[in-house]
Write an enzyme that holds these catalytic residues in place. Sequence first.
Site, PDB file in Angstrom:
ATOM      1  N   TYR A 259       3.792  12.816  12.420  1.00  0.00           N
ATOM      2  CA  TYR A 259       2.508  13.496  12.261  1.00  0.00           C
ATOM      3  C   TYR A 259       1.422  12.916  13.159  1.00  0.00           C
ATOM      4  O   TYR A 259       1.296  11.696  13.289  1.00  0.00           O
ATOM      5  CB  TYR A 259       2.041  13.394  10.808  1.00  0.00           C
ATOM      6  CG  TYR A 259       2.921  14.128   9.833  1.00  0.00           C
ATOM      7  CD1 TYR A 259       3.273  15.467  10.039  1.00  0.00           C
ATOM      8  CD2 TYR A 259       3.396  13.499   8.685  1.00  0.00           C
ATOM      9  CE1 TYR A 259       4.074  16.137   9.123  1.00  0.00           C
ATOM     10  CE2 TYR A 259       4.190  14.165   7.766  1.00  0.00           C
ATOM     11  CZ  TYR A 259       4.533  15.488   7.987  1.00  0.00           C
ATOM     12  OH  TYR A 259       5.320  16.147   7.091  1.00  0.00           O
TER      13      TYR A 259
ATOM     14  N   LYS B 215       4.509  -8.690 -15.318  1.00  0.00           N
ATOM     15  CA  LYS B 215       3.704  -7.455 -15.355  1.00  0.00           C
ATOM     16  C   LYS B 215       4.090  -6.546 -14.186  1.00  0.00           C
ATOM     17  O   LYS B 215       4.723  -7.006 -13.220  1.00  0.00           O
ATOM     18  CB  LYS B 215       2.222  -7.811 -15.281  1.00  0.00           C
ATOM     19  CG  LYS B 215       1.816  -8.454 -13.955  1.00  0.00           C
ATOM     20  CD  LYS B 215       0.363  -8.907 -13.952  1.00  0.00           C
ATOM     21  CE  LYS B 215       0.017  -9.582 -12.631  1.00  0.00           C
ATOM     22  NZ  LYS B 215      -1.341 -10.162 -12.646  1.00  0.00           N
TER      23      LYS B 215
HETATM   24  C1  LIG Z   1      -1.017 -11.552 -12.260  1.00  0.00           C
HETATM   25  C2  LIG Z   1      -1.562 -12.697 -12.992  1.00  0.00           C
HETATM   26  C3  LIG Z   1      -0.982 -13.970 -12.856  1.00  0.00           C
HETATM   27  C4  LIG Z   1       0.091 -14.276 -11.853  1.00  0.00           C
HETATM   28  O1  LIG Z   1      -0.491 -14.409 -10.584  1.00  0.00           O
HETATM   29  P1  LIG Z   1       0.381 -14.915  -9.340  1.00  0.00           P
HETATM   30  O2  LIG Z   1      -0.616 -15.249  -8.313  1.00  0.00           O
HETATM   31  O3  LIG Z   1       1.267 -13.776  -8.966  1.00  0.00           O
HETATM   32  O4  LIG Z   1       1.146 -16.074  -9.816  1.00  0.00           O
HETATM   33  C5  LIG Z   1      -1.447 -14.980 -13.645  1.00  0.00           C
HETATM   34  N1  LIG Z   1      -2.438 -14.778 -14.546  1.00  0.00           N
HETATM   35  C6  LIG Z   1      -3.041 -13.582 -14.683  1.00  0.00           C
HETATM   36  C7  LIG Z   1      -4.133 -13.422 -15.655  1.00  0.00           C
HETATM   37  C8  LIG Z   1      -2.636 -12.504 -13.905  1.00  0.00           C
HETATM   38  O5  LIG Z   1      -3.244 -11.321 -14.041  1.00  0.00           O
END
Ligand SMILES: *Cc1c(COP(=O)(O)O)cnc(C)c1O
Length: 385
Positions: A275, A40
């Site tokens: 800045y 994702k």
């Molecule tokens: C992002 C996510 C993961 C992965 O999490 P990590 O801690 O990066 O391994 C797993 N399950 C769900 C539902 C997520 O949203």
Amino acid sequence: MDTALRAEALIDLAALRGNLAALRERIRRTGSAEIMSVVKADAYGHGAVPCARAALAAGVRWLGTATPEEALALRAAGIGPEQARVLCWLWTPGSPWRDAVAQDLDIAVSGLWALTHVLDAVRAVGRPARVQLKADTGLGRNGAQPADWPELVAAARAAEAEGLISVTGVWSHFACADEPGHPSIAAQLEVFREALAVAEAAGLRPEVRHIANSPATLTLPESHFDLVRVGLAQYGLSPVPEAGSPADFGLRPVMTLQARIAQVKRVPQGHGVSYGHTYTTPGETTLALVPVGYADGVPRHASSSGPVWLADKWRTVAGRVAMDQFIVDLGGDSAEVGDLAVLFGTGDHGEPTAEDWARAAGTISYEIVTRISARVPRRYVGGLD
Ligand SMILES: *Cc1c(COP(=O)(O)O)cnc(C)c1O
């Protein structure tokens, strides 16, 4: 790094494959769970399609995304159902339900409203859908509450009996897996086991039961069940920095963020820098301009604290991180325009890591890599094709 580039995020796909191999090795010591590679958010900033392909090359057969659009983009890139099952879990009424059914995605269903959308899509497309029922075992986010679970399970079972869907999974997500020993972890596991028992009693026979994310994969073998959903760890970062570094878990950071110095100049003592003049040169000195800023994803919260490897030394951002650039005070050292500044990488050559930036910015390494913006070109090395 090509001299023509201002900055780049170097993505080591061999490291990604190596991390998946190390994770598989670790999981196999205590069970037989498979790995879902979570890609994702453009694979946490690493590039969804190249990382998904690398994961498949490493033997992974499950991919995970948040949105169905992210999942459909993998299919559009040629990752077909015969190569990878793809679960996506963040749906709204207007989501592409029909495309998801047509493209054979595994659809996470957290409530009856979502099941209704799936069934409408199934009738429209004319083929059954794969559904994974999500239980809220305590996170308080997505998923069906225990009180609503039996009704959701019964409705799904009825749809399955009609041949409209196949319930391929039952799953949940932890709230505090990154705090090993937190009492909510055992409590959630207990609620998850009850949810599985309810599903079983209703006649569901899910192919995969899963709850573990990266921290649970690394620290909690009893949470592995049939599948572990691994995001951060496959990118070579530690989801539990207090419990272990990436190397402690056999992992290697996949992303290196680097830039070419755009200006080097001498300035007198007492010169304000960037800045707000939150930094003033303590003496006559040399300043180097690093041409990346918060528009590239460098956190402004790391003003006067973010680390950089430049001219053979670990240095610190001087003053504010601006939209496109920040300054480093070289003190008595020198550098040339065009020299490489490494913001973070593996740490093997003295350079900082994404974890160091997380600490400097008061956040987690998840956010550091994920926020590196599209303005920074990705360069892939270690690929198999
Ligand atoms: C992002 C996510 C993961 C992965 O999490 P990590 O801690 O990066 O391994 C797993 N399950 C769900 C539902 C997520 O949203």
